[in-house]
Write a protein that holds these residues in place. Sequence first.
Motif, PDB file in Angstrom:
ATOM      1  N   ALA A 102      12.086  24.065  73.429  1.00 47.82           N
ATOM      2  CA  ALA A 102      10.814  23.375  73.210  1.00 47.82           C
ATOM      3  C   ALA A 102       9.648  24.237  73.665  1.00 47.82           C
ATOM      4  N   ILE A 103       9.816  24.889  74.809  1.00 41.03           N
ATOM      5  CA  ILE A 103       8.746  25.745  75.340  1.00 41.03           C
ATOM      6  C   ILE A 103       8.565  26.973  74.459  1.00 41.03           C
ATOM      7  N   ALA A 104       9.676  27.606  74.074  1.00 36.02           N
ATOM      8  CA  ALA A 104       9.592  28.813  73.248  1.00 36.02           C
ATOM      9  C   ALA A 104       9.005  28.511  71.868  1.00 36.02           C
ATOM     10  N   GLY A 129       3.720  28.027  81.567  1.00 37.58           N
ATOM     11  CA  GLY A 129       4.171  27.255  80.414  1.00 37.58           C
ATOM     12  C   GLY A 129       5.458  26.498  80.618  1.00 37.58           C
ATOM     13  N   ASP A 130       6.204  26.824  81.686  1.00 42.72           N
ATOM     14  CA  ASP A 130       7.475  26.145  81.928  1.00 42.72           C
ATOM     15  C   ASP A 130       7.259  24.769  82.553  1.00 42.72           C
ATOM     16  N   LEU A 165      15.479  21.008  67.698  1.00 39.33           N
ATOM     17  CA  LEU A 165      14.815  20.061  68.590  1.00 39.33           C
ATOM     18  C   LEU A 165      14.823  18.628  68.069  1.00 39.33           C
ATOM     19  N   THR A 166      15.577  18.345  67.019  1.00 44.46           N
ATOM     20  CA  THR A 166      15.688  16.968  66.545  1.00 44.46           C
ATOM     21  C   THR A 166      16.065  16.065  67.722  1.00 44.46           C
ATOM     22  N   PRO A 167      15.301  14.989  67.965  1.00 48.67           N
ATOM     23  CA  PRO A 167      15.552  14.173  69.155  1.00 48.67           C
ATOM     24  C   PRO A 167      16.906  13.475  69.140  1.00 48.67           C
ATOM     25  N   ASP A 198      14.666  33.845  65.157  1.00 54.58           N
ATOM     26  CA  ASP A 198      13.337  33.478  65.635  1.00 54.58           C
ATOM     27  C   ASP A 198      13.180  31.971  65.455  1.00 54.58           C
ATOM     28  N   TYR A 199      12.733  31.280  66.504  1.00 55.75           N
ATOM     29  CA  TYR A 199      12.564  29.836  66.402  1.00 55.75           C
ATOM     30  C   TYR A 199      11.539  29.441  65.342  1.00 55.75           C
ATOM     31  N   ALA A 200      10.625  30.353  65.009  1.00 52.90           N
ATOM     32  CA  ALA A 200       9.632  30.066  63.985  1.00 52.90           C
ATOM     33  C   ALA A 200      10.152  30.356  62.574  1.00 52.90           C
TER      34      ALA A 200
END
Length: 297
Positions: free
Chosen positions: A15-17, A93-94, A166-168, A148-150
């Motif tokens: 989530a942070i990244a 940011g953490d 990150l789907t809840p 890459d997360y993006a």
Amino acid sequence: MVATTDGVGTKLKIAIAAGRHDGIGIDLVAMCVNDLVVEGAEPLFFLDYYATGALSVEAGRTIIAGIAEGCRLAGCALIGGETAEMPGMYAAGDYDLAGFAVGAVERDRALTGLPAQAGDVILGLASSGLHSNGFSLVRRVVSDLGFDYAGEAPFAPGSTLGAALLTPTRIYVRSCLAALAAGGVHALAHITGGGLIDNIPRTLPDSLAAEIDVRSWPLPPVFRWLAEAAGLPVAELARTFNCGIGMVLTVAAERADAITALLRTHGETVHAIGRVVPAGADQPRVLLQGAAQAWPS
């Protein structure tokens, strides 16, 4: 009274990244209230602990909004919490999250798993994805393979990798409470850390085991990708991840059809995934059938 406490684990690092915090609060609530309902308890209220080095108002607002939405989905009250700024404790940011839920159940209706017997049907409720377990391995796969997360998720075309991972976590409280009220449910198992292998036996007497046919539900693409990318053997896949089943109900055979229909009216995708059998002296408590045909090896 029943109480639980939990966190989101290293899913927070993704989530942070990825800079996406909108669903992480739902994860926090889900991990607590799904553990409450397996005791037969109805969640009453929830508190959160949010710690960071320096508060980002925008991120904080998004996280707390997610927690409030999770409480709405679970039908419980968000009565308070703590936001702690601790400079030097966390990198820029953490942040970290912990949740605390309290519920109630009449003593004679608390789930113990003791009524379960050989021949009971095992129903699986579909997960919404990885939920909040196994993310240390997920992050290792992403790092080792240079993703890459993006970038686009290799298992979900049209979605970024960060968004897909990150789907809840799905919240099963309302549907499971309805099933409990209808009668015939002997045990519930929230499939979290330990996966199918470790969580189902916790809800059954030592004399019983679970025979699970993995061909009875589709393995979601994210788990197939992880199994192939990490070279996970079947047993490790089923011990690390939920593999598409987020909650398991052990029900009386004569009530299985009615409970399945009821759960579906509450929006659940339900699969009859197995049955309860006598436990063998030298056999595992969860017997996976059909894995060689249905899952990556």
